[in-house]
Structure formats: structure tokens, C-alpha cells
Design an enzyme around this catalytic site. Sequence first.
Site, PDB file in Angstrom:
ATOM      1  N   CYS A 133       8.697 -11.159 -11.017  1.00 57.06           N
ATOM      2  CA  CYS A 133       8.865 -10.642 -12.091  1.00 57.06           C
ATOM      3  C   CYS A 133       9.700  -8.803 -11.767  1.00 57.06           C
ATOM      4  CB  CYS A 133       7.832 -10.493 -13.681  1.00 57.06           C
ATOM      5  SG  CYS A 133       8.715  -9.869 -15.369  1.00 57.06           S
ATOM      6  N   LEU A 134      11.333  -9.050 -12.189  1.00 53.12           N
ATOM      7  CA  LEU A 134      11.372  -7.549 -11.454  1.00 53.12           C
ATOM      8  C   LEU A 134      12.997  -7.976 -11.984  1.00 53.12           C
ATOM      9  CD1 LEU A 134      11.580  -5.111  -9.280  1.00 53.12           C
ATOM     10  CD2 LEU A 134      13.266  -6.393  -7.378  1.00 53.12           C
TER      11      LEU A 134
END
Lengths: 197, 746
Positions: A133-134
Site C-alpha cells: 500500500c504505497l
Amino acid sequence: MEQLTTSLVPPRPSNKTAPANSTQQVAGSVAKRLSNELMTLMMSSSPGIVSIHRFVTYAAHPHSSLKSAFPKSDGNLFEWVGTIEGAPGTIYVGLTFRISISFPPNYPYVAPTVKFETPCYHPNVDLAGGSICLDILQDKWSAVYSVQTILISLQSLLGEPNNASPLNADAASLWNSPEEYKAQLMRHYRPIKDEST
Amino acid sequence: MSTDALRSQVASKWQSSFLRINRNEPGITGLLSFSQAWDVATEFVRPKDLNVEKPKTYDMNVVRAAYELVNTSRRLPVLLETFLDQVHQKFYLIIDEIEQFILKYEQTSDPQVISKLVSRMLLWYKTWMPAEELGPTISSAYTLTFQTRVFSALDSSFVQGFKTLCASTLPPSDPNAKTPAPDSALWEAFETLGLLDRYESIIASVGYEHIEAHVLANCAGQWAEPMIEGLRTWMSVKIVPWMLLMYARGATNTDDARAMLQNVGSRFDFHMAKTLCDLRAREIFDIIIDFPESTGALQDLKECLQRVDQRAALVQALRKGNRKRLLHPGADTRLILTQYVATIKCLRIVDPPGVLLFKVADPIRRYLRERPDTIRCIVSNLVGDDDSGDSLVDESEPIQPLQQPELEDYTDPHWEPEPIDAGLAFRTNKPSDVISTLVSIYDSKDLFVKELQVLLAQRLLAITDDNSEKIEKERRNIEILKIRFGEAALQVCEVMLKDMTDSKRIDGHVQSQKSSIVHPTIISKHFWPLLETSDIIMPGQFQALQKEYAREFSTFKPDKKLRWLPHLGTVHLELQLEDRTVQADVPPLEAAFIELFSEKNVLKIEELIEGVGSVDRAAAVKALLTWVDMGVLKEDGEGMFRLLEVAEEPSSGARETARSITAAPELLPITSVQQQQAEQMKVYWKFIEGMLTNLGSLPLDRIQTMLRFAPGYDQTIEQLGTFMEAARREGLVNVKDGVWKLTQNA
């Protein structure tokens, strides 16, 4: 009938600039871009690796720890394997992670899919699947980013997780107690083996 | 044997013929008058030998009556046959004459002979021509027979002569010569004799050849102005009137003439454009050399290319020219670059989309990539290091950042599809500036930045005196280059420049504490290109001076230590000898040697080398010869040098003036990056390192195929094996069962 309607659906807005059924031409230019990126990545000075001339220093700068990527096979420029080392001064120091990067045909207009192959105990990484999750790999992606920027971002993500939106809530809650965190991390971590390809 | 039936048949035939000819006249008077009329008629049309007979005049009434008679007896067709037979029989007269004329022409090659021949033939033709009263059938049959016989008699010599004759009617290329008056009679004769139709292609070729000759004579080597307008004017003034005579014969008004000329006119115009285009294509290499003085020719070429499709021929001609005259070991790299830049500029005029350029530039770029000093050449040009003539870069061109080859921008409202003859690899390159184009010869601009550092290092270290203007100049250069290469790439150069000013500051400080004659340039080792190390130890007073300075320095900057590079720099010396003082600016090695002579007058070269630590013998000899040249030392026998305390009479006498020679240091010995091979191998190593890091261990053949990703990789697997073996000896990789991996602690 359903086939008909799906083919009538206009391409997604994000595909506007490079239609999904990209021609040979477009695929060629993506390949060109990727090979340029590879060249830049390879040529970018990477301290921490001894160069052939043996005049290199180890500086304690976070950016100097190992991060690298290379196409998986000579036939396909769209699937890469990357290697990231935990930066000194972070809890991940000394650990090396393998990642996979897979580029869509309309790269760089659409972000590549990046996954951890080595199990990574981290608030923003799915321990089982390796998804990350970036923001820059999702909605904040821009065509000016490159493999190099992704690698740098992932490396700094290791040291500075975004605990506000965890994929691994367990890890997020443990972040503030480093001892336990490290124990969990090491329990899941598998060092990279030589997988002879 | 004859039967009755046959007999009666013949009799009836005879009877009817007789009746027809006798025309119901009493007795045979009809027969008599007919044979009279026949005689008159045949005599009238009989082909006469012009050379023998005077043209007779006939009483036309008699003749007409005779024909009337023949006609009523329905004997006219027979008359016609008889006439044509006679023409055939008498034709030898004409053929004899033609042969005589042609023989004469072959001897003299005078087209006027042919002209006479034509008019003579016309005379024959007209003389033998049956009177008009006899109707069109007979005259057309006659014309056909006549022409057939004449054509069969005309051989290749005549064709030759005819061509020359036609050519002589053309306006001469020389504008001063008078245009021959249009000889319409001649053209009419041609037409009457049917020569125009028969030899149309020859006439056209005369026109083409004339145009070709004119274009070649007037345009070859004339590149300053566009020629095509002038040529078109020439065509309309000189050629069109000529064309009118043959192609627009029978035109009654100008519109008619224009319509008749349109077709052939555009053919001639095409031919002119093609000739000019071919000429320019042949000259293109020299045109490019002459650029920008040859702009006119390029505009011509552009216009011609639109008219005639000679693009492929042009590309071929230019590529051939380049291969033969440019891309060979004899040509200087600078020259090739200059020509390449000129080519870019020229072809952009001729073909703005750049397809031609792409096709032509490819071999040049490939060749330049193989040259070891290409980068150096480009870079030295970038920093304005050009003692050799003009700069590649147009000063008026605005400085702009390097353009990377971009993806095609489909949202661009001015987007255009690629031209039709663009190859597969063609990329629409928007007209980018020259430097970007040159830099893009290589896949990475890092090589340039490295070379730039080396060059800057050389230039900075070459600044000997306290010369802040020069440093300022370098700074200005670097600022300009920052715009091109980006701030980050030139950071190292920044540091180098800062070192220069810092050195001065530090020197100022050290000098204020304790004055010294040593003025070092202090450089930060990490940011400078590798300097060639040397093991010279400065003897005597030099070492004392160095030590003293180093002490002062370390009190000023306790955390840093000076490491001398004693072989770089210059020394100003004043040698006091018995009879004279010699002043000289010399490199340190020379100074070191002469210092050794202060203790002893005669020294062996081995002793000298030992005295300064260790130095290459060749370098030592060179340094000593500098002093020999100045008349300070003398070589006494093999490897022995003697100090001349008293000057010897110079044998040549020319040395006197060279008292204070500056033994200029040569190009500073910096380990140059220009060794392309090593540089390339370094690039490949990065790739090998990258793949081994990420893919674990790989067998050699996999490494070889994966190196396909490295641009320009051309090593064989054997070469790669040798290279990997070398890397293994360096301890970078190890190999097990033919599988290579990086050494763990690397």
C-alpha cells in the site's frame, strides 16, 4: 450479447493516451523506455557495491544501501525482479527483500504492479500476498516516476511506514514496541535463497 | 485445246474492254484517242529525274481532258498502279542522291549537309507529287510509297545527322551567342516528309540533352543562389519557342499552343528538375561542406524533390559520399562532427520531417560511437575549448536542456503521422538542438559528464598563475552546461571549481602565517577524476618547502592532511651559475633533477632517477633533455649528464634567444575516461552485477543473453568468459558448476 456490450464500452479514462489495444509501435516505445530505465538504473552510482575499480566507500547514508532491479528473463522486458536492502538505522537493516515488478503495456501512464516476494512483516505490506500500500503505486502515480524512484520509495517505506492505513494491522500496532516487532519480523523473514533460474 | 465456251468467254471480255475504251466511237477512233490521252496522262505523272530533265510545263487543258478520258474509260486505277510502279523504278535516283549526301555528311559531319538533303528530298517529293486534281487517293498512296522508300534508305548516319541538325536549331547555352532564327521552313519540310513523326523520340531526346547540358553547365558548383527559377525562365524564353515549332505546329492562337504544349512542356520541366536533382544529389557532400554558403542549392533540392521522387537516390548518394570521404580513419573526429552537424542543418532544410536525415545520420552516428575521442571532441566543444576553428554549436541557438527521446505525445494538437518513407526504426524527432543530437549518439549522458569532469580537471590544473579570470570563465561554462545537463550531473564540477577558490583562500591564510613560495592547489580527492599517481619524491629544498607548508596547513585544518602530487604543477627557477643566471618555468621533475645537480656536477641517469624516488626512464630522459636544450646540462657519453657552469658556445647559435624557455607541461596526465573499451566494460559489469544481484546465480550463456539489455553489447561469449574470469580474480564473483554468483560480502 454481453460480448457485444463489453466491446462497445469505451476504454477506461486512464487509458486515453495509450489505448489498451496498443499497437506494436506503442509496445516498442514502452520497451524503449524500459530499457532506458534499466540503463539509468544500472549506471546510477550505487555505492555499497564494489565497483570494478575498487575505489568505493561505505557511507552511512540511507540511499546507499542496496536496491536494484533487473528483467527476469531476456525475452520479456515487462517482468522485473528487484532487490531491496533495509537501510541502516532502521529496523530492517541487514535484511534483503526480493520484489517483483510487472509493467503494464501502457506503462508509464499506468503504474507497474509491485509485490514483495520475500515475506515482509510491515504495516503497509500484505504478509501473505506481498501487495504494497504505497500512494505512488496507486493514485499518486505519475509518468515521471521510474523504477529507480519506486525502489527508493520502497526502501524508505520500510523505515517509515504509514501506520494510518495499514494492510497489516498487527504490524502497525506493534510498530512502537521495536523488540516485539523485530521478533515478529524475523519470525516471518526468509533470507533470499539462490534460486537458480 | 480451247473449248467453245472459253473462246466465247474471251471474246465477250475482249468485246466489253474494247467497248469501254472505244466508248462507242466509230471504228477504233475511240481507241486511238484513248491511247493518246493515256500517253499524255502517264507523261504528266511520270517521275522525272531532276538532274536531267528540265521541269516541263504542260497545257493543263490537254492534261485535264486526257484524264477525263482515262477516267471515263475507268482506267484511272491502272494509271495509279503504273505511276507507283514508275516511282519504284525511278526511286534509285533519290537513293543515289541520299547516299551521296550521307557520304558527304559522314566525311564532314556538317549538319547543313543534312539540311540540304532534306530540302532536296522535299524537292523530289514535290516534283513527283501528282497534281491535286487527281484526288486524295492517289496523293496519299504516293506519299506512303515515297516515305516508305525514303525511310528505308535513311541509315543510322542520317539519324545522327538529323539529331545534330535539330540540336543546331536550339538556342545555344551560351547566353551571349545569338539564337538561331527559327527556321520554320526546315520544320515544315520535316513535317511534309514525315520525319517529325518518325523521329519524334529523337527530337525529344535532343531537347532533353540540351536541357541537361544547360543545367550542368550553369548549375554545377553554383550553390549560392537557388537556380530553379532562373532555369524555368530560361526554359520559357528559349526552349518554349523552339518547342512551338514542332509540338505546336498548326496552332492558330496562343491558347491552342498552350494546350498542345502542356503535356510535352511538363515532361521537359520534369526532366529539368530531375537533371538538377541528380546533379545536386551528386554534389550533396560538397554542398554540405559549403553550408551555409550553399543554402540556394538546398532550396533547389527541396523543390526538385517535391517534383521528382529522387529521395532514395539522394540518401544513397549521400551515404556513399559519407562512407567514401568521411567515415574512414583518415578523417579527424572533429571534422566528422562538423560535417554531421552540417548534414543535420542541411537536411532539415531539404526535408523538414527528418526522414532523410534519419537515414543518412544512422551510419555516421554508429561510426562516431566507435571512435574513442568522440566524447572528448564534443565536450571540448561544449566548454568552448576550440583552438581549432569554428564551434559546432551555433552561438545564436538558445541554450536549452538536453532533450531526451520522448514518447510520442498523442495529445499534441500538431501531431502528424510519420512520413510515408519513414523506416521502422524512425522516430519523429522534433527539431532538437545540435548538442542534444550529438549527446544522443550515446545512450547515456553520464559518459559526457565524466569526460567533462576530466576536461575540467585538466583545464583547472593547467591554470598556473594566480588567474581568477580563467576560473571565472570555467565557472561560466559550467553554469551554461548546467542548463543542458541538469544541476545534479554537474555537482562534481561545482566542487572542483570550489576547490580552486578554496585553495586560494587557504593558501592566503597559510601564507599569512608563514610566507612560503609554494602555492598549492588543494583538491578534494573524491570529487576529482583519478589523477595519475607518481612516486616522485622531491629532493632537497623542494621537500623542505613542501613539509613546511604541510605543517602550516595542518595547524590551519587539523582534520585534514595534505598529500602531495609532486609531479603536477610548475616551478619557477632561477639558476645561478658561474657566468650566468638562467630563468625557467619547468615541470617539477625537471626542477627535481636540476636540484640534484646543485650537489654534484656530473650525474648518471640512474643516480638521477634514484634521487627523485622512482620515475620512468623515458620521462627522466625527456626532462633532462629540456635542460640540455636550454644549455644548462650536457650529455657526456651514454647516460651521463654534466652541469655547464660555464656556458659552452652554442654550436648552432640559434639557442641564444631561447634563454627563458617555458617548458610547458604537456596535457596533464589524468587517467582519461576516453578508453572506450574499459568504459564499455564497466557498463557491462554494472549490468552483470544488476542481474546477479536480482536473479541470484546464472550460467554464462544466460548472462550472455541477458546482456542483450545493455546497449551496444557486442562481446562474444568467449570474451565474456574471460571478463568474468578476471572479475573472479578480483574477488567480485565466484563460480561453481559453471554458475556465476556475486561474492557475498561484496
